[in-house]
Design a protein around this motif. Structure first.
Motif, mmCIF file in Angstrom:
data_model
loop_
_atom_site.group_PDB
_atom_site.id
_atom_site.type_symbol
_atom_site.label_atom_id
_atom_site.label_comp_id
_atom_site.label_asym_id
_atom_site.label_seq_id
_atom_site.Cartn_x
_atom_site.Cartn_y
_atom_site.Cartn_z
ATOM 1 N N HIS A 25 41.126 41.276 48.322
ATOM 2 C CA HIS A 25 41.364 41.817 49.708
ATOM 3 C C HIS A 25 39.856 41.760 50.182
ATOM 4 O O HIS A 25 39.129 42.397 49.827
ATOM 5 C CB HIS A 25 41.920 42.953 49.589
ATOM 6 N N ARG A 134 39.817 43.980 44.510
ATOM 7 C CA ARG A 134 41.064 44.160 44.088
ATOM 8 C C ARG A 134 40.799 45.203 43.082
ATOM 9 O O ARG A 134 40.020 45.563 42.546
ATOM 10 C CB ARG A 134 41.570 42.862 43.420
ATOM 11 N N ARG A 148 42.766 50.627 49.948
ATOM 12 C CA ARG A 148 42.264 49.676 51.150
ATOM 13 C C ARG A 148 41.781 50.535 52.344
ATOM 14 O O ARG A 148 40.734 50.312 52.982
ATOM 15 C CB ARG A 148 43.027 48.591 51.233
#
Length: 172
Positions: A25, A134, A148
């Motif tokens: 991400h 991640r 996140r």
């Protein structure tokens, strides 16, 4: 320095702006810090010496007083979560300063995070926090999108904290 190996393959990938390896991400948060050479100098020093991180209220244990490739750093969050990392690259240039660290075994995430101070052509000083990650631990996976969101909040707080550390410097 620890002999532990990084927990991901693309070590140093944060040097390439916008690059995010497959399966990770991305994160990129840019905050205006102020203007001028003295603001850049002060912000750079605060980032390179862990001062910004300590001012955030996170625990920092580093094998050196200043970021340099190979420096081991353990970040402690809320006095509970220990996140071992190693500095993978640094930059100390007339208009760019900062570094990136990569995750080591035991870190709840897997990936890399960079903290860069730059001074643009008009003299504006910015902090950019860029990362790819991640989940590596079960609790980071279980938290999913919350993890996140916390990373984004942390990156924004880095900018706010650094701006505060530079607030006493008059802008040109």
């Amino acid at each position: 320095m620890s002999t532990a190996h990084f927990t991901y393959e693309e070590v140093g990938a944060t040097r390439e702006q916008g690059h995010c390896p497959p399966g990770f991400h991305p994160l990129r948060v840019r905050t205006r810090i102020g203007e001028g050479r003295e603001v850049f100098r002060r912000a750079s020093e605060a980032v390179m010496t862990w001062e910004m991180h300590r001012a955030l209220g996170v625990g920092i244990e580093a094998s050196a007083d200043r970021a340099a490739p190979g420096t081991d750093v353990t970040v402690t969050l809320a006095g509970v979560v220990r996140a071992p990392c190693r500095v993978v690259w640094t930059a100390e240039e007339p208009r760019l300063a900062g570094w990136a660290y990569g995750t080591l075994p035991g870190h709840p995430e897997c990936g890399e995070e960079a903290f860069l101070v730059d001074r643009t052509g008009d003299g504006t000083v910015w902090l950019t926090v860029a990362a790819f990650s991640r989940a590596a631990k079960w609790y980071a996976r279980a938290a999913g999108p919350v993890t996140r969101a916390l990373q984004h909040a942390y990156a924004h707080r880095c900018g706010t904290t650094l701006r505060g550390l530079c607030a006493d410097i008059p802008e040109p």
